[in-house]
Design a protein around this motif. Structure first.
Motif, PDB file in Angstrom:
ATOM      1  N   GLU A 426      46.107  28.148 -16.078  1.00  0.00           N
ATOM      2  CA  GLU A 426      46.226  26.743 -15.695  1.00  0.00           C
ATOM      3  C   GLU A 426      46.232  26.568 -14.182  1.00  0.00           C
ATOM      4  OE1 GLU A 426      46.201  24.228 -17.758  1.00  0.00           O
ATOM      5  OE2 GLU A 426      46.548  22.633 -16.282  1.00  0.00           O
ATOM      6  N   PHE A 427      46.887  27.490 -13.485  1.00  0.00           N
ATOM      7  CA  PHE A 427      47.067  27.340 -12.041  1.00  0.00           C
ATOM      8  C   PHE A 427      46.317  28.402 -11.237  1.00  0.00           C
ATOM      9  CE2 PHE A 427      50.077  23.997 -12.258  1.00  0.00           C
ATOM     10  CZ  PHE A 427      50.815  24.192 -13.416  1.00  0.00           C
ATOM     11  N   ARG A 459      54.929  27.263   3.914  1.00  0.00           N
ATOM     12  CA  ARG A 459      56.065  26.909   3.055  1.00  0.00           C
ATOM     13  C   ARG A 459      55.761  25.649   2.247  1.00  0.00           C
ATOM     14  NH1 ARG A 459      61.577  28.717   3.942  1.00  0.00           N
ATOM     15  NH2 ARG A 459      61.567  30.574   5.267  1.00  0.00           N
ATOM     16  N   GLU A 460      55.081  24.674   2.884  1.00  0.00           N
ATOM     17  CA  GLU A 460      54.730  23.441   2.166  1.00  0.00           C
ATOM     18  C   GLU A 460      53.784  23.752   1.007  1.00  0.00           C
ATOM     19  OE1 GLU A 460      55.057  20.367   5.968  1.00  0.00           O
ATOM     20  OE2 GLU A 460      53.163  20.603   4.870  1.00  0.00           O
ATOM     21  N   LYS A 461      52.835  24.679   1.245  1.00  0.00           N
ATOM     22  CA  LYS A 461      51.925  25.068   0.161  1.00  0.00           C
ATOM     23  C   LYS A 461      52.705  25.689  -1.005  1.00  0.00           C
ATOM     24  CE  LYS A 461      47.906  26.028   3.086  1.00  0.00           C
ATOM     25  NZ  LYS A 461      46.961  27.084   3.540  1.00  0.00           N
ATOM     26  N   VAL A 462      53.666  26.564  -0.656  1.00  0.00           N
ATOM     27  CA  VAL A 462      54.460  27.231  -1.691  1.00  0.00           C
ATOM     28  C   VAL A 462      55.275  26.218  -2.481  1.00  0.00           C
ATOM     29  CG1 VAL A 462      56.362  28.828  -2.092  1.00  0.00           C
ATOM     30  CG2 VAL A 462      54.551  29.436  -0.498  1.00  0.00           C
ATOM     31  N   ARG A 464      54.578  23.085  -2.985  1.00  0.00           N
ATOM     32  CA  ARG A 464      53.675  22.322  -3.846  1.00  0.00           C
ATOM     33  C   ARG A 464      53.365  23.102  -5.117  1.00  0.00           C
ATOM     34  NH1 ARG A 464      50.949  20.878   0.977  1.00  0.00           N
ATOM     35  NH2 ARG A 464      49.317  22.409   0.533  1.00  0.00           N
ATOM     36  N   ILE A 465      53.069  24.409  -4.935  1.00  0.00           N
ATOM     37  CA  ILE A 465      52.809  25.260  -6.099  1.00  0.00           C
ATOM     38  C   ILE A 465      54.031  25.279  -7.011  1.00  0.00           C
ATOM     39  CG2 ILE A 465      52.376  27.626  -6.842  1.00  0.00           C
ATOM     40  CD1 ILE A 465      50.789  28.040  -4.256  1.00  0.00           C
ATOM     41  N   GLN A 471      57.062  21.338 -13.120  1.00  0.00           N
ATOM     42  CA  GLN A 471      56.823  20.164 -13.964  1.00  0.00           C
ATOM     43  C   GLN A 471      55.975  20.534 -15.180  1.00  0.00           C
ATOM     44  OE1 GLN A 471      55.074  16.908 -11.829  1.00  0.00           O
ATOM     45  NE2 GLN A 471      55.030  15.536 -13.604  1.00  0.00           N
ATOM     46  N   PHE A 472      54.929  21.329 -14.959  1.00  0.00           N
ATOM     47  CA  PHE A 472      54.040  21.711 -16.059  1.00  0.00           C
ATOM     48  C   PHE A 472      54.785  22.532 -17.116  1.00  0.00           C
ATOM     49  CE2 PHE A 472      50.172  22.852 -18.169  1.00  0.00           C
ATOM     50  CZ  PHE A 472      50.327  24.170 -18.565  1.00  0.00           C
ATOM     51  N   VAL A 473      55.550  23.539 -16.687  1.00  0.00           N
ATOM     52  CA  VAL A 473      56.260  24.413 -17.626  1.00  0.00           C
ATOM     53  C   VAL A 473      57.309  23.642 -18.403  1.00  0.00           C
ATOM     54  CG1 VAL A 473      57.796  26.413 -17.781  1.00  0.00           C
ATOM     55  CG2 VAL A 473      55.828  26.481 -16.268  1.00  0.00           C
ATOM     56  N   TYR A 474      58.005  22.709 -17.724  1.00  0.00           N
ATOM     57  CA  TYR A 474      59.055  21.949 -18.415  1.00  0.00           C
ATOM     58  C   TYR A 474      58.451  21.024 -19.462  1.00  0.00           C
ATOM     59  CZ  TYR A 474      63.087  18.974 -19.225  1.00  0.00           C
ATOM     60  OH  TYR A 474      64.105  18.283 -19.832  1.00  0.00           O
TER      61      TYR A 474
END
Length: 748
Positions: A426-427, A459-462, A464-465, A471-474
């Motif tokens: 997915e990612f 850090r911002e990229k991390v 976001r990931i 959210q997806f897993v939950y």
């Protein structure tokens, strides 16, 4: 370095090395076979030599024995035994003492002789005539005489340790010579109860000279008395090795200076003598030039075979390279590596084998995280996958794991792997530069390779990931995730180290059940703090046995290590929690439960989390957890003291008294001090006193109910000889075993 060598030379080197290994293996097997055959032959010869030498010693001693037994019919000796002679009877004394001296028949083997007449109170021997009241070592003579009364043996061989007094002193003349090996005859021979002793002191120098003359080259010998005292040794430096080998029953042993010795031993019935003979195998190894010539011929033949095999292997590769070169834009250059040329040609077909490359990349990444590759192998993978130019200057490693929402929710390993692989698919686009190292499922987590250093942009990229994945897993799986990120690295060969940092960061994350993101921090002690599992096992064992002293020792060492590391509070809390959990699990496992503690587990956890001083935490755990649990365990053990005493009695009876306190503690799994206390409370005696009393009771029973000799009883009770047993019995009962048995018979 090897990768810069041409293919044909690598093949030649490999084949040559293979042939050398084959030859060396063959040589080693052959040489070992020869050594084994020589060992077997030498062991057999050594056993025969030992038997012959011992037979020679026994023959000499039996000759002495027979000679002195024959003096029973000698009128001169009989006259000395039956009459109180003095120096006025010079003729009788001269004739009798000449016989006792050996008459040049056995005189070489006799260093001294003595006739002790208890009836007349006189001593006559090689040191002159005097009264028994003047004898310095009369107690030794009395003990020898008591031995006859206990065993009813008319003649015996004994070995007496110790040194004779100075020859120039009066004590020397008044001391009956008994040091060393002695033949003891009780006279008169015809009397039921003898009243005289004929003591023949054997010349051990003559015996050992005979022994030494019979040894062959590279052989050494050790002659021991019945009590294990060394009588003679040809090489004192290997005494310990020979004794170790002889007791262990080995046919060879490495001596103290590294030599390989073959060992054989024999024990004689005469005086209990033991002979150990060794053979120095290292000194006898001879090299045979015939075998060397054979070895050289075989090497030459194998080199010819290697050349033939090399040509057979290399020729098809060269032919294929020339064939490809004819149909290729780039021709094969003179001296170019044919295999490298073929590899580069095949790389141009990447579009046809993309799936194979992807599988290889996943395998490469997994092996990197497992730390299964050397630096050279990593470089080879990067080269073959055309990744050398794509490796980033700096990188980090990210590891995430799935987390259930509650403790009641469980997930199988197969389900965990399936969900993680779905998340990877997915990612896949989020993991930048995955063409270098794609994300893989490993060790129940997903490991990803992140290019770039640890700055605000990255850090911002991390984050976001992380937010997108959370959210997806939950929403899809109704689960949380935990994420750990390593520090920045520049060397691709250190990927495994970066991965381990990400795992440590993962473990030092939030303790609750929600999702979290944790960065590795060296200053928090993540790189140095480890929970000692071995110490935890020792702590649990000491709690189980009620050993407060050992439990305190483990706790003190644990906190000492934390204090010395000077860790920040948030770094020490997880390992403190693990210690508390181990103590709680032990309380539950022992049946005490958490109610045995002075506070509830919730209060204990709160106190640990809110601590301000590690020394106070140490005292808190001792007072609130260790002390009450030890007290509970000791109460349980005390309630079973009767059963434990029965177990001790049964164990001592099974071992017939041949057991130590430490052995008893190990078998019964109770502390030595506790077994000592049980015996004191139940029997009023120490463990040693209990064992001595057991052996005394057993000896009395055997003396009363059986016809076993004192010597047989001593052997049954594991005493080295009858005299040691007689001394023990006399110390405990105040009389000798023979007198005790006679008293019982008189009472009946």
């Amino acid at each position: 370095m090897l990768k810069n060598i041409g293919y044909k030379y690598r093949v030649l080197i490999a084949i040559t090395l293979l042939m050398i290994v084959v030859v060396l293996s063959f040589g080693i097997v052959f040489f070992k076979g020869q050594l084994d055959r020589n060992s077997q032959l030498k062991s057999s010869e050594l056993a025969k030599d030992t038997e012959n030498i011992m037979a020679s010693i026994e023959n000499s001693l039996m000759t002495v024995h027979k000679y002195y037994l024959s003096t029973e019919s000698n009128d001169e000796v009989r006259f000395l035994v039956e009459n109180d002679v003095d120096y006025s009877q010079v003729s009788a004394i001269t004739k009798g003492t000449e016989t006792l001296a050996g008459k040049n028949i056995v005189s070489d083997y006799v260093s001294a002789y003595t006739l002790v007449n208890f009836k007349t109170g006189t001593v006559l021997g090689s040191r002159g005539r005097y009264s028994t009241t003047e004898v310095v070592n009369l107690d030794v003579l009395t003990q020898l005489y008591d031995t006859y009364r206990e065993t009813y043996t008319k003649n015996l061989w004994v070995y007496v340790g110790g040194e004779a007094p100075d020859k120039n002193s009066r004590q020397y003349r008044m001391t009956v010579p008994v040091s060393g090996l002695d033949l003891v005859l009780f006279a008169p021979f015809s009397e039921v109860i003898p009243y005289s002793l004929i003591i023949v002191n054997i010349n051990l120098n003559q015996i050992t000279n005979d022994l030494n003359n019979q040894l062959h080259e590279n052989e050494d010998a050790l002659l021991l008395s019945s009590d294990g005292e060394i009588i003679f040794s040809t090489d004192s430096s290997i005494n310990d090795a020979l004794l170790f080998a002889e007791q262990g029953g080995y046919d060879h042993v490495k001596s103290l200076d590294g030599r390989k010795l073959y060992v054989s031993s024999r024990k004689s019935d005469i005086g209990g003598l033991r002979l150990i003979v060794s053979y120095d195998a290292d000194a006898s190894i001879a090299f045979e030039w015939t075998y060397l010539m054979m070895f050289v011929v075989i090497i030459l033949l194998l080199l010819l075979v290697a050349a033939f095999v090399f040509r057979s292997i290399y020729k098809p590769i060269k032919t294929a390279a020339l064939e490809v070169s004819r149909n290729n834009d780039q021709n094969l250059k003179p001296g170019e590596d044919e295999l490298k040329y073929l590899t580069n040609s095949i790389k141009k077909l990447d579009s046809k084998n993309t799936e194979l490359i992807n599988q290889t990349s996943v395998l490469f990444a997994t092996r990197l995280y497992r730390d299964e590759l050397t630096e050279k192998e990593i470089d080879q993978y990067l080269y073959r996958l055309s990744l050398m130019d794509k490796v980033p200057a700096k990188f980090r490693v990210l590891t995430y794991v799935l987390k259930s929402l509650g403790e009641e929710t469980t997930i199988s390993s197969e389900e965990d792997k399936r969900i993680c692989n779905e998340i990877i698919d997915e990612f896949r686009g989020l993991f930048v530069n995955e063409e270098v190292l794609p994300p893989v499922y490993y060790a129940k987590g997903v490991v990803a390779f992140l290019p770039g250093e640890d700055n605000e942009t990255e850090r911002e990229k991390v984050y976001r990931i992380y937010n997108t994945m959370t959210q997806f897993v939950y929403e899809k799986y109704h689960m949380n995730i935990g994420v750990g990120i390593s520090s920045t690295y520049e060397d691709i060969h250190l990927v495994n180290k970066a991965y381990m940092e990400s795992v440590q960061a993962l473990h030092f994350g939030k303790i609750d059940n929600g999702s979290y993101l944790s960065h590795y921090r060296q200053d928090a002690g993540m790189g140095e703090l480890k929970y000692d599992e071995e110490s935890a096992k020792v702590l649990q064992k000491s709690l189980r046995k009620g050993d407060k002293e050992k439990a305190y020792e483990i706790i003190d060492e644990f906190f000492k290590s934390l204090i010395e590391k000077d860790l920040k509070r948030e770094s020490a809390i997880p390992v403190l929690m693990q210690l508390v959990n181990d103590i709680i699990f032990e309380a539950q496992g022992s049946g005490a439960g958490t109610g045995v503690f002075r506070e509830t587990p919730g209060q204990i956890y709160s106190a640990i989390i809110d601590y301000r001083d590690l020394n106070r935490v140490r005292k808190y755990i001792k007072f609130n957890m260790i002390d009450p649990l030890i007290h509970y365990q000791n109460e349980v053990i005390d309630s079973q003291s009767g059963n434990i005493m029965m177990a001790i009695e049964q164990l001592v009876e099974e071992k017939e008294g041949n057991i130590t306190l430490n052995e008893c503690s190990e078998i019964l799994s109770y502390h030595t001090s506790y077994i000592w206390r049980i015996l004191k409370e139940e029997k009023g005696m120490t463990f040693t006193e209990y064992i001595e009393q057991y052996k005394l009771d057993m000896a009395k029973k055997l003396l009363k109910d059986t016809d076993m000799t004192v010597g047989a009883i001593a052997e049954r009770l594991n005493y080295t000889n009858a005299q040691n047993f007689i001394r023990f019995f006399n110390k405990m009962e105040g009389t000798t075993p023979g007198k005790y048995r006679q008293a019982i018979k008189n009472d009946q």
